[in-house]
Design an enzyme around this catalytic site. Structure first.
Site, PDB file in Angstrom:
ATOM      1  N   CYS A 113       0.810  -1.225   0.000  1.00 12.41           N
ATOM      2  CA  CYS A 113       0.000   0.000   0.000  1.00 12.41           C
ATOM      3  C   CYS A 113       0.840   1.272   0.000  1.00 12.41           C
ATOM      4  CB  CYS A 113      -0.943  -0.007   1.202  1.00 12.41           C
ATOM      5  SG  CYS A 113      -1.975  -1.485   1.299  1.00 12.41           S
ATOM      6  N   HIS A 252      -3.569   6.753   2.924  1.00 13.09           N
ATOM      7  CA  HIS A 252      -3.979   5.442   2.405  1.00 13.09           C
ATOM      8  C   HIS A 252      -5.379   5.134   2.908  1.00 13.09           C
ATOM      9  CE1 HIS A 252      -4.132   1.380   1.179  1.00 13.09           C
ATOM     10  NE2 HIS A 252      -3.978   0.869   2.396  1.00 13.09           N
ATOM     11  N   ASN A 282     -10.172  -0.389  -0.149  1.00 11.12           N
ATOM     12  CA  ASN A 282      -8.711  -0.418  -0.120  1.00 11.12           C
ATOM     13  C   ASN A 282      -8.193  -0.950  -1.457  1.00 11.12           C
ATOM     14  OD1 ASN A 282      -5.997  -0.875   0.322  1.00 11.12           O
ATOM     15  ND2 ASN A 282      -6.271  -1.917   2.284  1.00 11.12           N
TER      16      ASN A 282
END
Length: 327
Positions: A113, A252, A282
């Protein structure tokens, strides 16, 4: 060392939407449970005839258009992904071929990520060193291909998408600097156990569903907040800046509670954070460039604004970029 700026951004989201209500027919969950614990309402899913390189190409084209840079002027391509089309060639090389660009370096990075943040810092150094003038930093993820849709703790979190930025040499600072870090001792709490050289594909690994993402969510929660706060604070200290100097933080999009935890840890209002997790979930490395592009297109970022990106991911990895918007 020369200055480097973001000349343009772009993104691509698949058209198919998977809503929380769809999961109620797949696993033991509910819309209320998902929204309360994650902030996610829906996510995009890549169609079977597309892969990470295809989405990356579309995001790259959008960024090239936004920056008014032609593909033939690109000197390198960096692609951040944990869901590559294949082990090799790299997804970046596949994107390069689909864009019709020849004779430049193109390579992938795997920082989960945090990938786009790592990619921006690598690009900044490539250009600031004087060897290159213009590059593409892309993050493209088909996380649905790593998702076990029988695991209710993970399947509701993940979505697909791609984002990109054109970075180029500049007479004024744009990408001011970055803080990036890793701690491999936490590798087991967020990983895909099988498929590599340690545990190649076999009947056993497929039967045990070991090619899908596994996560220890409770352990990650605290670490995520601590490391993201650390990254921002260390960058501010390096540049002798105050947190109030930041116009917008692009975090994020892993979990709304994590984002709110970071806001509380930094002593900043939630309004300082750009959040789109309710729409996309996500998307691993793609979260930040998609959010950055979306915020810019909405006019939420103005010339002269100081932007901070921040993320954590499997590795564990974490980091932040400090960016002065020059567009």
């Amino acid at each position: 060392m020369g200055d480097v700026t973001i000349a343009g951004t772009g993104s691509f989201l698949p058209s198919f939407v998977l809503n929380n209500s769809d999961f109620e027919m797949m696993v033991d969950t509910s819309d209320e449970w998902i929204v309360t614990r994650t902030g996610i309402k829906e996510r995009r899913i890549c169609p079977k005839n597309m892969a990470s390189s295809d989405m990356g190409v579309e995001a790259a084209k959008s960024a090239l258009k936004d920056s008014e840079v032609s593909p033939e002027n690109i000197d390198f391509i960096i692609c951040a992904t944990v869901s590559p089309d294949k082990f090799f060639p790299s997804t970046a090389c596949l994107i390069q071929a689909k864009l019709g660009i020849k004779d430049i370096p193109a390579f992938d990075i795997s920082a989960a990520c945090s990938g786009f943040i790592f990619g921006l810092e690598i690009a900044r150094n490539l250009i600031a060193g004087g060897g290159y003038k213009t590059g593409l930093v892309i993050a493209s993820e088909c996380m649905s291909r790593l998702t076990d849709y029988t695991d209710r703790s993970i399947c509701v979190l993940l979505g697909d998408g791609a984002g990109a930025a054109v970075v180029k040499a500049s007479e004024t600072p744009g990408i001011m600097g970055s803080y990036i870090s890793s701690d491999g001792s936490y590798g087991d709490i967020l990983n895909a156990p099988a498929g590599g050289s340690a545990r190649p594909a076999s009947f056993d690994t497929v039967e045990k569903r070991l090619h899908f993402m596994k996560m220890e969510g409770a352990a990650l929660f605290k670490i995520a907040i601590e490391t993201m706060c650390e990254a921002i604070n260390k960058l501010l200290k390096r540049f002798n800046m105050k947190k109030e100097d930041i116009s917008l933080i692009i975090p994020h999009q892993a979990n709304l509670r994590i984002i709110n935890g970071v806001a509380k840890g930094l002593g900043l209002p939630p309004e300082k954070f750009y959040v789109n997790i309710e729409k996309y979930g996500n998307m691993s490395a793609a979260c930040i460039p998609v959010a950055l592009d979306e915020a810019a297109k909405k006019g939420l970022i103005k010339k002269g604004d100081i932007i901070a990106t921040v993320a954590f991911g499997g590795g564990l990895t974490w980091g932040a970029n400090l960016i002065k918007w020059t567009k």
